[in-house]
Design a protein around this motif. Sequence first.
Motif, mmCIF file in Angstrom:
data_model
loop_
_atom_site.group_PDB
_atom_site.id
_atom_site.type_symbol
_atom_site.label_atom_id
_atom_site.label_comp_id
_atom_site.label_asym_id
_atom_site.label_seq_id
_atom_site.Cartn_x
_atom_site.Cartn_y
_atom_site.Cartn_z
ATOM 1 N N LEU A 49 63.289 -1.290 21.260
ATOM 2 C CA LEU A 49 62.853 -0.313 20.259
ATOM 3 C C LEU A 49 63.773 -0.370 19.045
ATOM 4 C CD1 LEU A 49 62.143 2.795 22.516
ATOM 5 C CD2 LEU A 49 60.551 0.996 21.813
ATOM 6 N N HIS A 52 62.696 3.811 13.263
ATOM 7 C CA HIS A 52 61.680 3.790 12.222
ATOM 8 C C HIS A 52 61.973 4.945 11.261
ATOM 9 C CE1 HIS A 52 57.879 4.035 10.133
ATOM 10 N NE2 HIS A 52 57.581 2.839 10.627
ATOM 11 N N SER A 55 58.870 7.719 10.776
ATOM 12 C CA SER A 55 58.593 8.603 11.916
ATOM 13 C C SER A 55 59.861 9.285 12.430
ATOM 14 C CB SER A 55 57.934 7.820 13.055
ATOM 15 O OG SER A 55 58.844 6.878 13.597
ATOM 16 N N ARG A 57 62.093 8.126 14.552
ATOM 17 C CA ARG A 57 62.288 7.942 15.990
ATOM 18 C C ARG A 57 62.319 6.450 16.295
ATOM 19 N NH1 ARG A 57 56.312 9.802 18.087
ATOM 20 N NH2 ARG A 57 55.227 8.012 17.225
ATOM 21 N N GLU A 59 60.872 3.149 17.839
ATOM 22 C CA GLU A 59 59.523 2.666 18.130
ATOM 23 C C GLU A 59 59.548 1.177 18.455
ATOM 24 O OE1 GLU A 59 56.832 3.638 14.992
ATOM 25 O OE2 GLU A 59 57.027 5.787 15.332
ATOM 26 N N ARG A 60 58.449 0.679 19.029
ATOM 27 C CA ARG A 60 58.334 -0.728 19.402
ATOM 28 C C ARG A 60 58.085 -1.656 18.224
ATOM 29 N NH1 ARG A 60 57.886 -0.873 25.016
ATOM 30 N NH2 ARG A 60 56.960 0.987 25.891
ATOM 31 N N SER A 61 57.372 -1.206 17.215
ATOM 32 C CA SER A 61 56.995 -2.059 16.097
ATOM 33 C C SER A 61 58.218 -2.616 15.379
ATOM 34 C CB SER A 61 56.144 -1.278 15.098
ATOM 35 O OG SER A 61 55.893 -2.085 13.976
#
Length: 71
Positions: A49, A52, A55, A57, A59-61
């Motif tokens: 992760l 980001h 957001s 937080r 994240e995977r992207s």
Amino acid sequence: MFFFISFGTIDILCQGQPAETVIPIDNNRRFVVCIDTGKGTVQECPKGLWWHPVSRRCERSTLFVKFSFRK
């Protein structure tokens, strides 16, 4: 790859920043959370992760990682 960031460096990053400011480091794998003006703490996203900034937080992207440090 992680770079060593000393407590003094963390505090310098947070100088003049309001509380709850988040500063990504290490290609968004880790980030500094400013607790108070001139004080901060390093947090790390779980494996796979990345932080980001929109957001606010982990994240995977990885899309934002690829473009966040372009010259």
